[in-house]
Design a protein around this motif. Structure first.
Motif, PDB file in Angstrom:
ATOM      1  N   PRO A 281       0.984  -1.045  -0.119  1.00 48.27           N
ATOM      2  CA  PRO A 281       0.018   0.020   0.122  1.00 48.27           C
ATOM      3  C   PRO A 281       0.864   1.383   0.064  1.00 48.27           C
ATOM      4  N   SER A 282       0.304   2.354  -0.589  1.00 44.21           N
ATOM      5  CA  SER A 282       1.228   3.334  -0.930  1.00 44.21           C
ATOM      6  C   SER A 282       0.359   4.524  -0.992  1.00 44.21           C
ATOM      7  N   ASP A 283       0.892   5.654  -1.314  1.00 49.77           N
ATOM      8  CA  ASP A 283       0.286   7.079  -1.512  1.00 49.77           C
ATOM      9  C   ASP A 283       0.062   7.366  -2.896  1.00 49.77           C
ATOM     10  N   ARG A 284      -0.070   6.191  -3.881  1.00 50.82           N
ATOM     11  CA  ARG A 284      -0.407   6.460  -5.194  1.00 50.82           C
ATOM     12  C   ARG A 284      -1.926   7.078  -5.075  1.00 50.82           C
ATOM     13  N   ALA A 285      -2.407   7.873  -6.255  1.00 50.98           N
ATOM     14  CA  ALA A 285      -3.365   8.454  -6.227  1.00 50.98           C
ATOM     15  C   ALA A 285      -4.682   7.502  -5.973  1.00 50.98           C
ATOM     16  N   SER A 286      -4.389   6.270  -6.594  1.00 44.82           N
ATOM     17  CA  SER A 286      -5.732   5.444  -6.596  1.00 44.82           C
ATOM     18  C   SER A 286      -5.779   4.785  -5.161  1.00 44.82           C
TER      19      SER A 286
ATOM     20  N   GLY B 298      -9.271   4.336  -1.288  1.00 38.23           N
ATOM     21  CA  GLY B 298      -8.842   3.481  -0.409  1.00 38.23           C
ATOM     22  C   GLY B 298      -9.704   3.101   0.796  1.00 38.23           C
ATOM     23  N   ARG B 299     -10.836   3.885   0.714  1.00 43.62           N
ATOM     24  CA  ARG B 299     -12.187   3.236   1.609  1.00 43.62           C
ATOM     25  C   ARG B 299     -13.277   3.359   0.661  1.00 43.62           C
ATOM     26  N   GLY B 300     -14.270   2.560   1.067  1.00 42.54           N
ATOM     27  CA  GLY B 300     -15.723   2.421   0.597  1.00 42.54           C
ATOM     28  C   GLY B 300     -15.699   2.137  -0.675  1.00 42.54           C
ATOM     29  N   HIS B 301     -14.745   1.390  -1.316  1.00 41.53           N
ATOM     30  CA  HIS B 301     -14.752   0.991  -2.702  1.00 41.53           C
ATOM     31  C   HIS B 301     -14.398  -0.310  -2.958  1.00 41.53           C
TER      32      HIS B 301
ATOM     33  N   ASP C 238     -10.460   1.021  -8.195  1.00 47.91           N
ATOM     34  CA  ASP C 238      -9.672   0.228  -7.063  1.00 47.91           C
ATOM     35  C   ASP C 238      -8.496   0.880  -6.592  1.00 47.91           C
ATOM     36  N   PRO C 239      -8.010   0.513  -5.486  1.00 48.41           N
ATOM     37  CA  PRO C 239      -6.764   1.183  -5.129  1.00 48.41           C
ATOM     38  C   PRO C 239      -5.690   0.693  -5.630  1.00 48.41           C
ATOM     39  N   LEU C 240      -5.485  -0.603  -6.454  1.00 45.76           N
ATOM     40  CA  LEU C 240      -4.478  -1.256  -6.835  1.00 45.76           C
ATOM     41  C   LEU C 240      -4.391  -0.793  -8.455  1.00 45.76           C
ATOM     42  N   ARG C 241      -5.120  -0.065  -8.855  1.00 37.75           N
ATOM     43  CA  ARG C 241      -5.306   0.498 -10.401  1.00 37.75           C
ATOM     44  C   ARG C 241      -3.817   0.967 -10.890  1.00 37.75           C
TER      45      ARG C 241
END
Length: 315
Positions: free
Chosen positions: A190-195, A200-203, A251-254
């Motif tokens: 996990p990182s500070d990438r925009a996605s 990162g919450r609620g998706h 997706d946070p992993l996008r």
């Protein structure tokens, strides 16, 4: 693009159950049981010629695999498939529908791999099992009617393992791979990438769940710098197989998946990158009964696999 209504329905249903990985203390065993109860195989699976559960040799004992064979006269090319679940949860069942669809659409065997799970079996257990399965197909594929052409693929942590075995095969003179099929892959912690910041919450898949998975799988913080756990940590990506990388907008992993695709391109690797707008994590294999976009993604993957296999001579 706005969040697709089908994706919103999945998010709402998951939130009502307390999230993909419920907050608070939860044992991996209890989480696996709850996950298996919720994410059942499709009630009307597509029919293939045969589905056989068997075991193959692995570095720490037998590895269960499920072998899907298409209709027709073989031998056939083979996709080695790795399920998702953060290296902690998941099984052969949740991806059953996708394996069946791809088996028929391409006319290929699919070997779905039930690799060891963390934290009982921390890194590199899953990666070693994944690579052992690839090598077994290359050496013993005749037992399942395989013709020597091999692709690897997976969703989420399974996409991570598909990328990892591609790196391992390059680094250790392993079997040639026709294509790496990476659906919403985990490429880094996990990182500070925009996605991650935006979704990162609620998706559906959230940052808290990913942080929990990354507490279960590595042995220590140094593992996070190993490209066989975090492919984006690789010093170079030259000489890897062609790739189809598919991501979801919400997706946070996008961003890490797309960054990996661009790094592959920069290294001269043929890559097709597709972002599914309005969609969430799990669109390719986990949520096939909830998201109609899965059929489109399957068709794209099948076309890429057929094209990749067509370029390879039967070995």
């Amino acid at each position: 693009m706005p969040l697709h209504p089908e994706a919103r329905a999945v998010i709402d249903a998951t939130d009502a159950l307390g999230g993909l990985v419920p907050a608070g203390e939860v044992s991996p065993a209890r989480l696996r049981a709850a996950f298996a109860e919720v994410w059942r195989p499709s009630p009307n699976p597509e029919q293939v010629d045969s589905v056989v559960d068997r075991a193959i040799p692995g570095p720490a004992g037998a590895i269960p695999v499920r072998v899907y064979a298409p209709h027709g006269d073989g031998p056939f090319p083979t996709l080695v498939w790795y399920h998702g679940g953060g290296w902690v949860i998941g099984s052969l069942d949740e991806n059953d529908a996708t394996c069946r669809v791809l088996c028929n659409a391409v006319g290929m065997n699919v070997v779905s791999v039930d690799y060891r799970l963390a934290p009982e079996h921390r890194y590199p257990a899953a990666a070693e099992d994944a690579y052992a399965a690839l090598n077994w197909v290359a050496a013993h594929g005749a037992e399942i009617g395989a013709d020597g052409r091999i692709a690897v693929g997976g969703e989420s942590a399974g996409g991570n393992l598909a990328a990892v075995v591609s790196l391992m095969a390059r680094d250790h003179d392993g079997p040639p791979i026709s294509l790496q099929l990476l659906a919403a892959p985990v490429m880094a912690p996990p990182s500070d990438r925009a996605s991650y910041v935006d979704y990162g919450r609620g998706h559906f898949l959230d940052r808290e769940s990913m942080e929990w998975f990354f507490q279960q799988y590595p042995r220590d913080p140094d593992d996070l710098n190993d490209p066989y756990l975090s492919p984006l940590a690789a010093s170079h990506l030259r000489g890897l197989p062609a790739a189809l990388v598919m991501t979801a907008e919400f997706d946070p992993l996008r961003d890490e998946g797309e960054e990996y695709a661009h790094r592959l391109l920069d290294a001269g690797v043929p890559v097709t990158l597709v972002r599914y707008e309005g969609q969430i994590h799990g669109f390719f294999a986990l949520l096939v009964d909830q998201l109609s976009i899965s059929a489109e993604a399957h068709a794209r993957a099948a076309a890429a696999l057929r094209a990749a296999f067509a370029q390879e001579a039967v070995r």
